[in-house]
Design a protein around this motif. Structure first.
Motif, PDB file in Angstrom:
ATOM      1  N   ALA A 219      -6.540 -13.668  -1.423  1.00 17.34           N
ATOM      2  CA  ALA A 219      -6.169 -12.299  -1.078  1.00 17.34           C
ATOM      3  C   ALA A 219      -7.321 -11.337  -1.357  1.00 17.34           C
ATOM      4  N   LEU A 220      -8.049 -11.574  -2.440  1.00 16.22           N
ATOM      5  CA  LEU A 220      -9.211 -10.741  -2.746  1.00 16.22           C
ATOM      6  C   LEU A 220     -10.241 -10.800  -1.620  1.00 16.22           C
ATOM      7  N   GLU A 221     -10.544 -12.017  -1.169  1.00 19.94           N
ATOM      8  CA  GLU A 221     -11.555 -12.171  -0.127  1.00 19.94           C
ATOM      9  C   GLU A 221     -11.071 -11.619   1.209  1.00 19.94           C
ATOM     10  N   ALA A 222      -9.745 -11.471   1.368  1.00 15.85           N
ATOM     11  CA  ALA A 222      -9.190 -10.879   2.586  1.00 15.85           C
ATOM     12  C   ALA A 222      -8.947  -9.384   2.437  1.00 15.85           C
ATOM     13  N   PHE A 223      -9.446  -8.785   1.347  1.00 14.15           N
ATOM     14  CA  PHE A 223      -9.334  -7.352   1.067  1.00 14.15           C
ATOM     15  C   PHE A 223      -7.883  -6.905   0.867  1.00 14.15           C
ATOM     16  N   ASP A 224      -7.007  -7.817   0.479  1.00 10.98           N
ATOM     17  CA  ASP A 224      -5.605  -7.488   0.212  1.00 10.98           C
ATOM     18  C   ASP A 224      -5.444  -7.310  -1.300  1.00 10.98           C
ATOM     19  N   VAL A 225      -5.730  -6.122  -1.786  1.00 13.55           N
ATOM     20  CA  VAL A 225      -5.741  -5.853  -3.215  1.00 13.55           C
ATOM     21  C   VAL A 225      -4.354  -6.011  -3.821  1.00 13.55           C
ATOM     22  N   ASP A 226      -3.325  -5.490  -3.169  1.00 15.29           N
ATOM     23  CA  ASP A 226      -1.974  -5.519  -3.736  1.00 15.29           C
ATOM     24  C   ASP A 226      -1.459  -6.945  -3.897  1.00 15.29           C
ATOM     25  N   SER A 227      -1.684  -7.798  -2.889  1.00 17.78           N
ATOM     26  CA  SER A 227      -1.234  -9.192  -3.006  1.00 17.78           C
ATOM     27  C   SER A 227      -2.011  -9.926  -4.088  1.00 17.78           C
ATOM     28  N   ALA A 228      -3.305  -9.642  -4.204  1.00 16.14           N
ATOM     29  CA  ALA A 228      -4.112 -10.290  -5.238  1.00 16.14           C
ATOM     30  C   ALA A 228      -3.562  -9.963  -6.621  1.00 16.14           C
ATOM     31  N   LYS A 229      -3.234  -8.717  -6.862  1.00 16.17           N
ATOM     32  CA  LYS A 229      -2.680  -8.323  -8.165  1.00 16.17           C
ATOM     33  C   LYS A 229      -1.312  -8.960  -8.380  1.00 16.17           C
ATOM     34  N   LYS A 230      -0.512  -9.022  -7.343  1.00 23.23           N
ATOM     35  CA  LYS A 230       0.837  -9.601  -7.445  1.00 23.23           C
ATOM     36  C   LYS A 230       0.778 -11.073  -7.834  1.00 23.23           C
ATOM     37  N   TYR A 231      -0.048 -11.856  -7.150  1.00 18.16           N
ATOM     38  CA  TYR A 231      -0.132 -13.287  -7.440  1.00 18.16           C
ATOM     39  C   TYR A 231      -0.734 -13.528  -8.816  1.00 18.16           C
ATOM     40  N   TYR A 232      -1.687 -12.689  -9.205  1.00 19.71           N
ATOM     41  CA  TYR A 232      -2.325 -12.917 -10.501  1.00 19.71           C
ATOM     42  C   TYR A 232      -1.386 -12.596 -11.660  1.00 19.71           C
ATOM     43  N   GLU A 233      -0.370 -11.780 -11.429  1.00 21.61           N
ATOM     44  CA  GLU A 233       0.609 -11.514 -12.483  1.00 21.61           C
ATOM     45  C   GLU A 233       1.316 -12.790 -12.907  1.00 21.61           C
ATOM     46  N   VAL A 234       1.554 -13.708 -11.965  1.00 23.59           N
ATOM     47  CA  VAL A 234       2.176 -14.996 -12.302  1.00 23.59           C
ATOM     48  C   VAL A 234       1.255 -15.786 -13.224  1.00 23.59           C
ATOM     49  N   VAL A 235      -0.060 -15.725 -12.968  1.00 24.69           N
ATOM     50  CA  VAL A 235      -1.027 -16.415 -13.813  1.00 24.69           C
ATOM     51  C   VAL A 235      -1.008 -15.821 -15.215  1.00 24.69           C
ATOM     52  N   ARG A 236      -0.931 -14.503 -15.306  1.00 23.45           N
ATOM     53  CA  ARG A 236      -0.892 -13.850 -16.609  1.00 23.45           C
ATOM     54  C   ARG A 236       0.378 -14.202 -17.372  1.00 23.45           C
ATOM     55  N   GLU A 237       1.490 -14.240 -16.684  1.00 22.30           N
ATOM     56  CA  GLU A 237       2.754 -14.548 -17.348  1.00 22.30           C
ATOM     57  C   GLU A 237       2.720 -15.923 -17.998  1.00 22.30           C
ATOM     58  N   GLN A 238       1.974 -16.833 -17.410  1.00 23.68           N
ATOM     59  CA  GLN A 238       1.889 -18.191 -17.954  1.00 23.68           C
ATOM     60  C   GLN A 238       0.680 -18.347 -18.873  1.00 23.68           C
ATOM     61  N   GLU A 239       0.044 -17.225 -19.197  1.00 18.99           N
ATOM     62  CA  GLU A 239      -1.073 -17.191 -20.142  1.00 18.99           C
ATOM     63  C   GLU A 239      -2.168 -18.190 -19.765  1.00 18.99           C
ATOM     64  N   ASN A 255     -12.554  -0.477  -7.493  1.00 20.00           N
ATOM     65  CA  ASN A 255     -13.355  -0.991  -6.382  1.00 20.00           C
ATOM     66  C   ASN A 255     -12.626  -0.920  -5.043  1.00 20.00           C
ATOM     67  N   ARG A 256     -11.422  -0.373  -5.029  1.00 23.15           N
ATOM     68  CA  ARG A 256     -10.639  -0.355  -3.794  1.00 23.15           C
ATOM     69  C   ARG A 256     -11.401   0.357  -2.668  1.00 23.15           C
ATOM     70  N   GLU A 257     -12.055   1.462  -3.000  1.00 23.26           N
ATOM     71  CA  GLU A 257     -12.773   2.228  -1.979  1.00 23.26           C
ATOM     72  C   GLU A 257     -13.899   1.395  -1.368  1.00 23.26           C
ATOM     73  N   PHE A 258     -14.639   0.650  -2.221  1.00 22.98           N
ATOM     74  CA  PHE A 258     -15.721  -0.190  -1.712  1.00 22.98           C
ATOM     75  C   PHE A 258     -15.172  -1.320  -0.845  1.00 22.98           C
ATOM     76  N   LEU A 259     -14.067  -1.915  -1.285  1.00 22.52           N
ATOM     77  CA  LEU A 259     -13.476  -3.016  -0.531  1.00 22.52           C
ATOM     78  C   LEU A 259     -12.975  -2.536   0.828  1.00 22.52           C
ATOM     79  N   GLU A 260     -12.320  -1.395   0.855  1.00 22.69           N
ATOM     80  CA  GLU A 260     -11.812  -0.876   2.123  1.00 22.69           C
ATOM     81  C   GLU A 260     -12.958  -0.508   3.056  1.00 22.69           C
TER      82      GLU A 260
END
Length: 616
Positions: A219-239, A255-260
């Protein structure tokens, strides 16, 4: 074009050979054509770059005569009977839509083939782990080649599974297979292949840690910031946080402005579809690169020139770091060696191009100067820190799976027998205008020439100012550094001269004249050990460098190493026509050796007598 002028070494002490003032260069002078082969080109087989021999040029076939001329020179013939016109080809039939049962059968068969291949690969890996050290490297390379083939078999099994899974998302066998496929491709660095099953799984609520990490990176490489943060929350929850990814995720909003901006620029570039493109044929396959001419016109012209002159042909990827990127463009595999000139590249201060996955960056060789080395980035998470230091001049638009497999080795073995590399590089398209390269040497030519003129006029102190101004423009230019050292040495400021000569050696350690010049000044400062080392490096990189051999021989003779001095003088006789001078020095070394041999027995007898007089 004429070769760049060479300045001789400064002569800081009486008795040393006098240095010659460097010749001025013209701003229109072009650098020497870069060598097109790697130092490894004389070895090995044609399978790897740097080891293959260039194919002999073939003679082009004679051109066919024009149709009009051939009609005039041939007698008229009876017209042949008209053949019946073939019927128009039927449109290809659409691919057959397989039923669930057919897809299932295909998946079962291909999965079984992959499992069998994977079991064989695991057995080979076990043998490689216990192989003797003398055979381990070869075993790991064979294992790595086999693993690439097994990854291809996995892709065949993945095809029906991807089509079947949306219809049966609760199927445990399909779910387990897709998770495993995500892991295999993800750990090989093939993010695009890993993202396909990962996105299918997270869409169905899969909570697997690695699957969500891959989906977040994709998602990061596809410039989808919101999905990247959403999926990474699952990683954080599992430490299971990754420190590198964590740093990037935490700064996504900043970095959202640069990515967009990067996303919008790529969209406009795709619509225009006119940027230059280059094709790299590597030992793993083809990599197609699009170059950002609008952002870095001089850097793109420079890269196209190197491709057009075959500079990159058969150059290995001398440094590949899994998860970070692959580096090419070095002639000596040690980070040095370039085309003989450099360019200055200043990134856009407001919106520099982003070092996303597949970004092609020229490597800053120091102080803002870039040469021939370039980096293909594997991930923005590991390359984000390069955003303002390494100019991103292009990106891979096809073949990222090939780039990810470069120098791949199983068992986390970093060494490989044969580096992957570029077999050939060619330009696919350019814009219809001339591509002119502006080098740092050309930009600094006026100041350099002014400094050289002052040295020639016997005004070394006044020459410093224009030469230092030239050095600010071309901070790694060896001729400017040599000229500054010459001006300093003429003022008996030898310690300062050494600093600039050392910078010249650091800029290109394989330059024999830079090594020789530094050695002469160090010898004048009575630093004979360091001087000897630089003389030896000079003759190593240029065996026929007679001046360096003579200076080395003289130093060895003064140090009493007569055999080594005789060897250097003898080597000089192979490369010079001034044999009388060499023979004189050779006879002097032989006389010194004979005298030393005569004194040695007397000294030994004296030591023995002294030992006899000692009390028991």
């Amino acid at each position: 074009p004429p070769a760049a002028p060479r300045s001789n070494a400064p002569a800081p002490k009486a008795g040393a050979p006098a240095a010659t003032t460097p010749r001025p260069r013209t701003s229109s002078a072009q650098p020497q054509r870069p060598p097109a082969t790697s130092p490894k080109s004389a070895q090995g087989t044609a399978a790897k770059p740097g080891k293959a021999q260039r194919p002999a040029p073939t003679t082009a076939p004679a051109a066919k005569p024009a149709v009009a001329e051939s009609v005039e020179k041939t007698p008229a013939a009876e017209p042949a009977p008209a053949e019946p016109r073939p019927l128009p080809a039927a449109a290809p039939a659409p691919p057959k839509e397989l039923t669930d049962d057919e897809l299932r059968q295909l998946f079962v068969e291909r999965q079984a083939a992959w499992r069998a291949a994977q079991l064989e690969l695991d057995a080979q890996a076990a043998q490689a782990r216990i192989a003797p050290e003398s055979e381990k490297l070869k075993a790991v390379n064979e294992l790595s080649r086999k693993s690439r083939a097994v990854a291809g078999i996995l892709g065949q099994a993945l095809e029906p599974a991807i089509r079947l899974f949306p219809r049966h998302p609760e199927d445990p066998e399909l779910t387990e297979f897709l998770i495993r496929a995500t892991g295999v491709y993800g750990r090989r660095g093939r993010l695009e292949d890993a993202a396909v099953p990962a996105n299918l799984l997270v869409a169905q609520g899969c909570r697997d840690t690695y699957v969500n990490l891959v989906a977040s990176l994709a998602a990061l490489e596809a410039f989808d910031v919101d999905s990247a943060k959403k999926y990474y929350e699952v990683v954080r929850e599992q430490e299971a946080n990754s420190k590198i990814v964590e740093l990037v995720i935490n700064r996504l909003d900043a970095n959202r402005e640069f990515l967009e901006h990067e996303r919008d620029v790529r969209r406009r570039e795709a619509e225009a579809d006119d940027l230059p493109r280059v094709l790299l044929l590597t030992t793993q396959g083809e990599i197609e690169i699009e170059l950002f001419e609008d952002d870095y016109p001089n850097a793109v012209a420079h890269f196209l020139k190197l491709v057009d002159t075959h500079f990159y042909d058969r150059l290995p990827f001398c440094q590949v770091t899994q998860g970070f990127g692959a580096i090419n463009g070095c002639l000596y595999d040690d980070g040095t060696g370039g085309p003989g000139y450099e360019i200055a590249v200043q990134p856009n201060a407001e919106y520099p191009r982003m070092p996303m996955r597949g970004a092609v960056s020229l490597i800053n060789m120091g102080e803002g100067a870039c040469g021939s080395k370039f980096l293909i980035s594997y991930s923005w998470t590991t390359s984000a820190h390069l955003q303002r230091t390494q100019p991103v001049i292009g990106r891979v638009i096809r073949g990222m799976d090939v780039a990810s497999e470069l120098n791949w080795a199983e068992l986390r073995q970093q060494q490989v027998l044969d580096y992957d590399g570029i077999i050939s590089a060619r330009i696919l398209r350019k814009r219809p205008h001339e591509y002119r390269v502006v080098t740092t040497q050309a930009l600094a030519a006026d100041q350099f020439n002014a400094g050289v003129a002052l040295i020639s006029a016997g005004k070394p102190a006044e020459a410093e100012a224009p030469l230092l101004a030239a050095l600010r423009i071309a901070p790694r230019d060896r001729q400017i550094l040599d000229a500054i050292a010459l001006a300093l040495s003429q003022q008996d400021r030898l310690g300062e001269a050494v600093k600039y000569l050392q910078r010249a050696v650091n800029a290109d350690p394989h330059a024999p004249d830079a090594q020789h010049h530094l050695g002469k000044v160090l010898e004048a400062l009575d630093k004979t050990r360091e001087a000897r080392n630089h003389y030896e490096q000079a003759v190593k990189y240029k065996p026929d460098y007679v001046e360096a051999r003579l200076d080395l021989g003289d130093l060895l003779r003064r140090e009493g190493e007569f055999d080594a001095a005789i060897s250097q003088y003898s080597e000089c006789l192979k490369y010079t026509a001034d044999a009388q001078m060499i023979h004189d020095r050779l006879r002097e070394a032989v006389r010194g050796k004979d005298a030393a041999d005569r004194d040695r027995p007397a000294a030994s007898d004296a030591s023995a007598t002294a030992a006899e007089k000692q009390p028991e």
